[in-house]
Scaffold this motif. Structure first.
Motif, mmCIF file in Angstrom:
data_model
loop_
_atom_site.group_PDB
_atom_site.id
_atom_site.type_symbol
_atom_site.label_atom_id
_atom_site.label_comp_id
_atom_site.label_asym_id
_atom_site.label_seq_id
_atom_site.Cartn_x
_atom_site.Cartn_y
_atom_site.Cartn_z
ATOM 1 N N ARG A 158 -0.197 139.156 75.929
ATOM 2 C CA ARG A 158 -1.098 139.010 77.066
ATOM 3 C C ARG A 158 -0.665 139.934 78.207
ATOM 4 O O ARG A 158 -1.492 140.555 78.863
ATOM 5 C CB ARG A 158 -1.128 137.557 77.535
ATOM 6 C CG ARG A 158 -2.309 137.265 78.423
ATOM 7 C CD ARG A 158 -2.497 135.782 78.636
ATOM 8 N NE ARG A 158 -2.860 135.093 77.414
ATOM 9 C CZ ARG A 158 -2.324 133.949 77.030
ATOM 10 N NH1 ARG A 158 -1.387 133.390 77.749
ATOM 11 N NH2 ARG A 158 -2.719 133.378 75.923
ATOM 12 N N THR A 183 -4.165 131.637 69.606
ATOM 13 C CA THR A 183 -5.561 131.346 69.924
ATOM 14 C C THR A 183 -6.485 132.404 69.311
ATOM 15 O O THR A 183 -7.536 132.084 68.760
ATOM 16 C CB THR A 183 -5.746 131.271 71.450
ATOM 17 O OG1 THR A 183 -4.927 130.201 71.943
ATOM 18 C CG2 THR A 183 -7.192 131.013 71.831
ATOM 19 N N ASP A 230 -6.076 123.543 69.322
ATOM 20 C CA ASP A 230 -5.140 124.530 69.848
ATOM 21 C C ASP A 230 -4.084 123.850 70.719
ATOM 22 O O ASP A 230 -4.394 122.896 71.439
ATOM 23 C CB ASP A 230 -5.934 125.544 70.699
ATOM 24 C CG ASP A 230 -5.282 126.916 70.685
ATOM 25 O OD1 ASP A 230 -4.135 127.033 70.226
ATOM 26 O OD2 ASP A 230 -5.948 127.879 71.135
ATOM 27 N N ASP A 231 -2.869 124.333 70.661
ATOM 28 C CA ASP A 231 -1.777 123.821 71.504
ATOM 29 C C ASP A 231 -1.583 122.326 71.354
ATOM 30 O O ASP A 231 -1.561 121.577 72.317
ATOM 31 C CB ASP A 231 -2.049 124.171 72.973
ATOM 32 C CG ASP A 231 -1.894 125.655 73.226
ATOM 33 O OD1 ASP A 231 -0.918 126.238 72.713
ATOM 34 O OD2 ASP A 231 -2.754 126.236 73.916
HETATM 35 MG MG MG Z 1 -3.314 129.972 73.088
#
Ligand code: MG
Ligand code: ADP
Length: 441
Positions: free
Chosen positions: A306, A148, A207-208
């Protein structure tokens, strides 16, 4: 900023306090004799800053500008309601919000390592020449590895450097929801508005995409959107948690289209990249942490960036609240829920061999093998050297663990690495890094 520095000097603030409270402050607007200062943190920060820094700031302003100003702190949402002319920087942030982009996800803030170098350069190439070279660009990789972030970076870059282009970034969820909404409305206008929206843009980032692919109806509509844009040489950028060939429910005709362009994967970051990401983020947030603590985080959180950031945020929140420097004890205690409690590592020749193999990207079998090619023999010798330095295993034992080598081979290997370490800085550094991976403390 001269004002802020004056406050820092006169009140002898530590770097941490300064960076946490004062540095992020921004003048939002000046009206008559009032200065509106934008506080980017939460309500708690605002209350605290008001209590502690209102007067010092007022004094410093009067000193430097030579005029008395009233100072008012405002949070971003209040500032929006004030409806005053925004400073330029604020405006771009708002613009970014409207296009669903996180202003922090840019190429500048993206740390390049071995795991993502190819994906990053492919992304930049596409951002520089949208629709011209790789179409589609298909980015894939596990959760929290930067897909992302890269997609937003591309979108920002195009918005800045090709201002005439219409860029649309959507999550699969948005795409799916809008499509379902259009279908549910059951009339042609809803559907054609949907088509119009998605087919009138120059750059589409989804995205995704794995979530679209699972559903037949969305897959079909997606396919048409894709084709139209592609024929018109509009840039398409997709991300997914896996490569097209591993997407079971993907129709063959779509799979082959995905593979027309460029596939780029993002892997897990290695130790060096994890350290670099931590350092960059800490630096950006004006957060000072010892290398020892950064290392502790980088060694223990391996697969997900993350989570790496989560650990840092947790420590930062602690500093903001308790106003103290982070020690190793505090870090360990604060992070114990994120970092599975690691028993103190016992350094054994086996462990050393595993870490060395991982570091050089070779297998244990290769280390144990008879191979004398440089990219295996060198790591093997480094393993010998580290066994000698970090354990009290005998030379015989070391030789045995490392594939049954005799005493003189081990002696020769250790001597060779010792020489290299003192003659070649790069080798010394490599050995140091591996040592840290083996035993972070
Ligand atoms: Mg993402
Ligand atoms: P994904 O979409 O692959 O699940 P994200 O792009 O959301 O992952 O990344 C997770 C977090 O890690 C984000 O906050 C992102 O900014 C950060 N991140 C990922 N890769 C990098 C990198 N190479 N440099 C700096 N930050 C990164």
């Amino acid at each position: 900023s001269e004002i802020l520095l004056t406050v820092k000097r006169e009140h002898e603030l530590t770097d941490i306090s300064f960076n946490t409270w004062l540095k992020p402050l921004q003048i939002f607007s000046i009206q008559n004799n009032r200065i509106f200062v934008l506080v980017s943190s939460e309500q708690m920060g605002l209350t605290y800053i008001n209590k502690k820094y209102y007067l010092p700031l007022k004094v410093a302003v009067a000193e430097i500008i030579g005029m008395e100003y009233e100072i008012e702190f405002v949070l971003p949402e209040q500032a929006r309601k004030l409806k005053m002319p925004h400073p330029a920087r604020q405006a771009t942030t708002e613009e970014a919000e409207r296009s669903n982009l996180n202003p922090n996800y840019t190429f500048d803030t993206f740390v390049v390592g071995n795991n993502n170098r190819f994906a990053q350069s492919a992304s930049l190439a596409v951002a520089e020449s949208p629709g011209e070279i790789y179409n589609p660009l298909f980015l894939y990789g596990g959760v929290g590895l930067g897909k992302t972030h890269l997609m937003h970076s591309i979108a920002h870059f195009i918005q800045e450097n090709h201002p005439g282009m219409k860029v649309l970034y959507v999550s699969s969820e948005t795409f799916t929801n809008e499509l379902i909404e259009a279908i549910r409305n059951g009339n042609n206008t809803a559907m054609s508005r949907f088509r119009e929206k998605y087919r009138s843009i120059d750059v589409l980032l989804i995205d995704d995409v794995q979530f679209i692919i699972g559903k037949e109806s969305t897959q079909e509509e997606f396919f048409h959107t894709f084709n139209e844009l592609h024929v018109a040489k509009k840039q398409i950028i997709l991300s997914s948690d896996r490569p097209p060939k591993e997407m079971e429910t993907l129709e063959e005709r779509i799979r082959s289209r995905f593979e027309w362009g460029l596939l780029a994967d993002i892997g897990s970051p290695d130790y060096e990249t994890r350290m670099a990401i931590l350092k960059k983020k800490a630096e950006r947030d004006g957060f000072e942490l010892s290398d020892e603590i950064l290392n502790y985080i980088a060694v223990n959180i391996k697969s997900n960036i993350r989570e790496l950031e989560g650990a840092l945020n947790k420590l930062m929140a602690y500093v903001n609240l308790v106003q103290t420097e982070i020690t190793m004890e505090i870090a360990q205690k604060e992070l114990q829920n994120i970092i599975s409690p690691d028993k103190p590592r016992i350094v054994t020749p086996q462990l050393i061999m595993e870490v060395v193999a991982e570091h050089f990207g070779i297998s244990i079998e290769q280390i144990l093998s008879k191979s004398r090619s440089n990219d295996v023999a060198k790591p093997r010798q480094i393993a010998m050297y580290l066994c000698k330095n970090m354990t009290d295993a005998s030379l015989e034992a070391i030789g045995k663990v490392l594939g049954g080598r005799d005493h003189s081979t081990v002696v020769h290997g250790i001597k060779k690495v010792a020489e290299d370490v003192s003659a070649d800085e790069a080798v010394a550094k490599t050995v140091e890094t591996i040592k840290k991976k083996i035993n972070p403390n």
